[in-house]
Design a protein around this motif. Structure first.
Motif, PDB file in Angstrom:
ATOM      1  N   LEU A  30      33.043  -5.544  47.870  1.00 48.90           N
ATOM      2  CA  LEU A  30      31.660  -6.191  47.743  1.00 48.90           C
ATOM      3  C   LEU A  30      31.341  -6.931  46.487  1.00 48.90           C
ATOM      4  N   VAL A  31      30.943  -8.058  46.835  1.00 52.64           N
ATOM      5  CA  VAL A  31      30.637  -8.839  45.484  1.00 52.64           C
ATOM      6  C   VAL A  31      28.969  -8.998  45.510  1.00 52.64           C
ATOM      7  N   ALA A  32      28.382  -9.073  44.377  1.00 53.59           N
ATOM      8  CA  ALA A  32      26.993  -9.069  44.119  1.00 53.59           C
ATOM      9  C   ALA A  32      26.675 -10.187  43.181  1.00 53.59           C
ATOM     10  N   ASP A  33      25.979 -11.044  43.898  1.00 52.34           N
ATOM     11  CA  ASP A  33      25.404 -12.243  43.090  1.00 52.34           C
ATOM     12  C   ASP A  33      24.282 -11.534  42.358  1.00 52.34           C
ATOM     13  N   GLY A  34      24.056 -12.020  41.091  1.00 54.37           N
ATOM     14  CA  GLY A  34      22.885 -11.589  40.346  1.00 54.37           C
ATOM     15  C   GLY A  34      22.993 -10.320  39.792  1.00 54.37           C
ATOM     16  N   GLY A  35      24.151  -9.732  39.746  1.00 57.13           N
ATOM     17  CA  GLY A  35      24.250  -8.498  38.969  1.00 57.13           C
ATOM     18  C   GLY A  35      24.149  -7.079  39.820  1.00 57.13           C
ATOM     19  N   PHE A  36      24.147  -6.020  39.056  1.00 58.15           N
ATOM     20  CA  PHE A  36      24.366  -4.819  39.718  1.00 58.15           C
ATOM     21  C   PHE A  36      22.730  -3.986  39.290  1.00 58.15           C
ATOM     22  N   GLU A  37      22.518  -3.523  40.160  1.00 60.75           N
ATOM     23  CA  GLU A  37      21.128  -2.428  39.902  1.00 60.75           C
ATOM     24  C   GLU A  37      21.202  -1.044  40.618  1.00 60.75           C
ATOM     25  N   GLY A  38      20.837  -0.290  39.928  1.00 64.31           N
ATOM     26  CA  GLY A  38      20.857   1.177  40.346  1.00 64.31           C
ATOM     27  C   GLY A  38      19.936   1.957  39.612  1.00 64.31           C
ATOM     28  N   LYS A  39      19.546   3.486  40.253  1.00 62.03           N
ATOM     29  CA  LYS A  39      18.644   4.273  39.603  1.00 62.03           C
ATOM     30  C   LYS A  39      19.100   4.407  38.219  1.00 62.03           C
ATOM     31  N   VAL A  54      22.436   6.495  39.305  1.00 60.88           N
ATOM     32  CA  VAL A  54      23.576   5.610  38.753  1.00 60.88           C
ATOM     33  C   VAL A  54      23.894   5.513  37.231  1.00 60.88           C
ATOM     34  N   LEU A  55      22.710   5.407  36.546  1.00 65.14           N
ATOM     35  CA  LEU A  55      22.749   5.679  35.016  1.00 65.14           C
ATOM     36  C   LEU A  55      21.852   6.425  34.334  1.00 65.14           C
ATOM     37  N   ILE A  56      22.637   7.267  33.440  1.00 68.08           N
ATOM     38  CA  ILE A  56      21.929   8.611  33.070  1.00 68.08           C
ATOM     39  C   ILE A  56      21.711   8.094  31.428  1.00 68.08           C
ATOM     40  N   GLY A  57      20.599   7.954  30.720  1.00 68.65           N
ATOM     41  CA  GLY A  57      20.604   7.851  29.403  1.00 68.65           C
ATOM     42  C   GLY A  57      19.959   9.038  28.827  1.00 68.65           C
ATOM     43  N   VAL A  58      20.913   9.553  27.916  1.00 72.59           N
ATOM     44  CA  VAL A  58      20.236  10.819  26.891  1.00 72.59           C
ATOM     45  C   VAL A  58      19.559  10.240  26.130  1.00 72.59           C
ATOM     46  N   VAL A  81      27.329   6.489  35.265  1.00 74.22           N
ATOM     47  CA  VAL A  81      27.581   6.226  33.830  1.00 74.22           C
ATOM     48  C   VAL A  81      26.458   6.992  33.202  1.00 74.22           C
ATOM     49  N   ILE A  82      27.262   7.809  32.195  1.00 80.45           N
ATOM     50  CA  ILE A  82      26.082   8.456  31.247  1.00 80.45           C
ATOM     51  C   ILE A  82      26.367   8.001  29.670  1.00 80.45           C
ATOM     52  N   LYS A  83      25.155   7.893  29.176  1.00 80.45           N
ATOM     53  CA  LYS A  83      25.175   7.226  27.790  1.00 80.45           C
ATOM     54  C   LYS A  83      24.438   7.717  26.780  1.00 80.45           C
ATOM     55  N   ASP A  84      24.818   8.064  25.508  1.00 83.66           N
ATOM     56  CA  ASP A  84      23.961   8.361  24.502  1.00 83.66           C
ATOM     57  C   ASP A  84      23.157   7.220  24.112  1.00 83.66           C
ATOM     58  N   GLN A  85      21.879   7.180  24.677  1.00 85.90           N
ATOM     59  CA  GLN A  85      20.943   6.512  24.376  1.00 85.90           C
ATOM     60  C   GLN A  85      20.214   6.592  22.778  1.00 85.90           C
ATOM     61  N   SER A  86      20.452   8.048  22.490  1.00 84.66           N
ATOM     62  CA  SER A  86      19.357   8.397  21.259  1.00 84.66           C
ATOM     63  C   SER A  86      20.613   7.861  19.913  1.00 84.66           C
ATOM     64  N   GLY A  87      21.595   7.839  20.193  1.00 85.89           N
ATOM     65  CA  GLY A  87      22.551   7.089  18.900  1.00 85.89           C
ATOM     66  C   GLY A  87      22.837   8.391  18.034  1.00 85.89           C
ATOM     67  N   ALA A  88      22.916   9.540  18.349  1.00 85.46           N
ATOM     68  CA  ALA A  88      23.031  10.602  17.519  1.00 85.46           C
ATOM     69  C   ALA A  88      23.906  11.708  18.141  1.00 85.46           C
ATOM     70  N   THR A 114      30.614  10.427  20.180  1.00 87.91           N
ATOM     71  CA  THR A 114      30.330   9.252  18.911  1.00 87.91           C
ATOM     72  C   THR A 114      28.861   8.831  19.319  1.00 87.91           C
ATOM     73  N   ASN A 115      28.343   8.326  18.372  1.00 89.36           N
ATOM     74  CA  ASN A 115      26.946   7.804  18.329  1.00 89.36           C
ATOM     75  C   ASN A 115      26.988   6.378  19.431  1.00 89.36           C
ATOM     76  N   TYR A 116      26.097   6.566  20.249  1.00 92.45           N
ATOM     77  CA  TYR A 116      25.947   5.367  21.307  1.00 92.45           C
ATOM     78  C   TYR A 116      27.346   5.398  22.369  1.00 92.45           C
ATOM     79  N   GLY A 117      28.039   6.680  22.509  1.00 92.09           N
ATOM     80  CA  GLY A 117      29.277   6.821  23.287  1.00 92.09           C
ATOM     81  C   GLY A 117      28.701   6.598  24.868  1.00 92.09           C
ATOM     82  N   SER A 118      29.508   6.448  25.697  1.00 92.20           N
ATOM     83  CA  SER A 118      29.329   6.526  27.088  1.00 92.20           C
ATOM     84  C   SER A 118      30.534   6.878  27.873  1.00 92.20           C
ATOM     85  N   PHE A 119      30.382   7.437  29.125  1.00100.21           N
ATOM     86  CA  PHE A 119      31.311   7.410  30.106  1.00100.21           C
ATOM     87  C   PHE A 119      30.877   6.974  31.263  1.00100.21           C
TER      88      PHE A 119
END
Length: 131
Positions: A30-39, A54-58, A81-88, A114-119
């Motif tokens: 699957l090739v997506a022109d214009g990027g990737f978008e998810g919930k 698709v993306l969870i920001g803590v 994708v799970i991300k430390d959005q708080s930076g702490a 780690t601050n701003y870490g993600s998986f």
């Protein structure tokens, strides 16, 4: 919308965004022109992921948080994708917990410490793996 194929059997789908609702299954590249978008889900508390996420920001780690994954069964190919959005997260870690007895790269849990870490994780239908 329209579906077109070329001589080597690939298909292209063109449609207005409003037409692209429901579940789409694709068994090739699957090739997506214009990027990737998810919930995107922002959470300030511990949270159980939904299959639509698709993306969870803590957004708040004034206390340790846990993100529990949904069941792997029936979800082969899902990416989360799970991300430390708080930076702490170095102070108050974010635990990613597999559903029931499911593992993440062979372990029951993984830590964002780690601050701003993600998986970025993907599912094989039985367990989860880190990209």
């Amino acid at each position: 919308g329209a579906v077109t194929t070329n001589e080597i059997g690939t298909a292209a789908v063109t449609a207005a965004k409003a037409d692209l609702t429901g579940t789409w299954t694709h068994t090739g590249l699957l090739v997506a022109d214009g990027g990737f978008e998810g919930k995107f889900t922002a959470t300030a508390v511990s949270y159980t992921a939904l299959t639509t996420d698709v993306l969870i920001g803590v957004t708040d780690t004034t206390a340790a948080r846990t993100i529990t994954l949904y069941a792997a069964s029936g979800n082969t190919g899902k990416i989360l994708v799970i991300k430390d959005q708080s930076g702490a997260a170095a102070t108050n870690n974010i635990t990613i917990d597999g559903n029931a007895a499911e593992n993440i790269d062979g372990s029951a849990t993984k830590l964002i410490n780690t601050n701003y870490g993600s998986f970025t994780l993907y599912c094989d239908g039985s367990n989860w793996f880190i990209v």
